[in-house]
Design an enzyme around this catalytic site. Structure first.
Site, PDB file in Angstrom:
ATOM      1  N   GLU A  26     125.852 111.026  17.925  1.00 18.22           N
ATOM      2  CA  GLU A  26     125.889 112.314  18.630  1.00 18.22           C
ATOM      3  C   GLU A  26     127.275 112.922  18.486  1.00 18.22           C
ATOM      4  O   GLU A  26     128.288 112.234  18.629  1.00 18.22           O
ATOM      5  CB  GLU A  26     125.573 112.139  20.127  1.00 18.22           C
ATOM      6  CG  GLU A  26     124.144 111.756  20.440  1.00 18.22           C
ATOM      7  CD  GLU A  26     123.865 111.689  21.938  1.00 18.22           C
ATOM      8  OE1 GLU A  26     124.631 112.294  22.715  1.00 18.22           O
ATOM      9  OE2 GLU A  26     122.884 111.020  22.322  1.00 18.22           O
ATOM     10  N   GLU A  78     123.430 104.999  24.961  1.00 16.52           N
ATOM     11  CA  GLU A  78     124.565 105.106  25.874  1.00 16.52           C
ATOM     12  C   GLU A  78     124.484 104.241  27.128  1.00 16.52           C
ATOM     13  O   GLU A  78     124.562 104.750  28.250  1.00 16.52           O
ATOM     14  CB  GLU A  78     124.773 106.579  26.271  1.00 16.52           C
ATOM     15  CG  GLU A  78     125.183 107.463  25.112  1.00 16.52           C
ATOM     16  CD  GLU A  78     125.482 108.895  25.534  1.00 16.52           C
ATOM     17  OE1 GLU A  78     125.116 109.283  26.664  1.00 16.52           O
ATOM     18  OE2 GLU A  78     126.086 109.622  24.731  1.00 16.52           O
TER      19      GLU A  78
END
Length: 389
Positions: free
Chosen positions: A331, A227
């Site tokens: 995720e 991320e």
């Protein structure tokens, strides 16, 4: 189907931590500096002028030296968020307690029986997040403590024993790639990727990991960075880093998949394709949560489910190509902002996500295997019938 487990300390549940008061330290430091800087001036004036003149000059000195509202020694602190990442945990417990706290966490939070359970429910891999200090030896830089590497080492024979594969995920890069607590930002700052030296330091971490595990049969993939947040992380610096890491991985293994996380924030979903298209065994990682964006604030249960079947499905289809990189929903979680929901609502929501994300050509991973928040814990969701695989 993949499962994300936490081998590093994204958070230690059920504990209230007290961290050092940086504001107080700053105040004390400023006062000491100002006091020391006045000593030569005070000594000179006491020897040469009257008390009255000294008083006037002292007032002038203080005014000139900045005792004004805009002076940095007089400030108001507004706490906008309280981070609870590994930096805060290790810093908060301090050097006398932290080693034992982390040792207990690593030895009890995820154990061999968990790998056995993961295999028994039909999952075939685990995604394990680690921090950059894992490559720093037995005594990593302050405030971290040694032991993370041993915990990751333990995962490999367990995975092999129960037929599972491992994705190593660099979740925290030096300087923090997104400013969030799970990237171990010390204060919310985002400094990763601004200097070549910082990028090379991170490449060295990937080099350490692939050199250590390349020949283990359970290693499946390495995720180069979790991320990264735009615009703080530029596409130029990210591509430079990803290409350097890819070359490092291929220097040790031709079969290990190389996972590249898309940037968070407004962006072009295929921005990594010009790089990844030419790299054998590359994977693009996207994270889908129906919880953080204000878009989901007032959605109903059915609207959330429709969003999965329509919007998420379209997003995944857009980045899934026949001759491009593989796609990975690295995720997701079966949770939302909806109030007054039933068990059946969660079952339908989880079922929709598994159906859609199951089309990803590399698979999916749930965040996380175990969590204090029940709906973020796949173990709890499965044991209590909220998710069926």
């Amino acid at each position: 189907m993949l499962l994300h487990i936490c081998c590093s300390c994204k958070r230690i549940e059920g504990k209230t931590l007290s961290t050092s008061n940086k504001g107080s330290i700053i105040n004390i430091w400023v006062l000491i500096v100002l006091k020391e800087s006045l000593k030569p001036f005070m000594k000179h004036m006491m020897n040469s002028v009257s008390h009255c003149f000294l008083s006037k000059l002292m007032a002038l000195q203080l005014q000139v030296r900045g005792w004004r509202d805009d002076d940095p020694s007089i400030f108001e602190i507004t706490i906008v968020a309280r981070l609870q990442g590994e930096f805060q945990v290790t810093n908060g417990y301090g050097p006398t307690k932290v080693a034992q706290v982390m040792k207990e966490h690593w030895s009890t939070f995820i154990v061999e029986d968990d790998f056995k359970f993961i295999a028994s429910i039909g999952l075939n891999a685990v995604r394990i997040p680690v921090g950059w200090w894992i490559a720093s030896g037995p005594i990593p830089p302050w405030p971290y403590v040694g032991g993370l590497l041993n915990a990751l080492d333990n995962a490999f024979p367990w995975a092999q024993k129960y037929g599972l594969k491992i994705i190593i995920d660099l979740h925290a890069a030096p300087g923090s790639q997104n400013g969030f607590q799970h990237s171990s930002s010390k204060d919310g700052s985002q400094e990763w990727g601004k200097e070549d030296e910082n990028i090379q330091e991170t490449v060295d971490v990937i080099s350490f990991l692939i050199a250590r595990y390349a020949n283990h049969p359970s290693l499946y993939a390495i995720e180069l960075l979790n991320e990264p947040l735009s615009p703080g992380v530029t596409l130029e610096s990210l591509n430079k880093y990803y290409k350097a890491c890819y070359d490092v991985v291929r220097g040790h293994s031709t079969t290990t998949y190389v996972v590249m996380s898309n940037r968070l924030g407004p962006l072009e979903p295929k921005e990594l394709f010009p790089l990844a298209n030419g790299l054998m065994g590359s994977v693009i990682d996207v994270h889908y949560y129906n919880i953080f964006d204000d878009l989901f604030e007032n959605k109903t249960v059915q609207q959330h489910i429709d969003f999965i079947y329509n919007n998420r499905s379209s997003e995944l289809n857009f980045i899934t190509t026949s001759n491009g990189p593989l796609t990975f929903v690295g995720e997701w979680v079966s949770d939302w902002r909806v109030k007054e929901t039933t068990k059946e609502d969660f079952q339908r929501f989880g079922k929709a996500q598994i159906e859609v994300y199951g089309r990803a050509t590399f698979g999916w991973a749930y965040w996380a295997f175990r969590n204090a928040n029940q709906h973020w814990s796949l173990e709890w969701m499965i044991n209590n019938g909220y998710i069926n695989l």
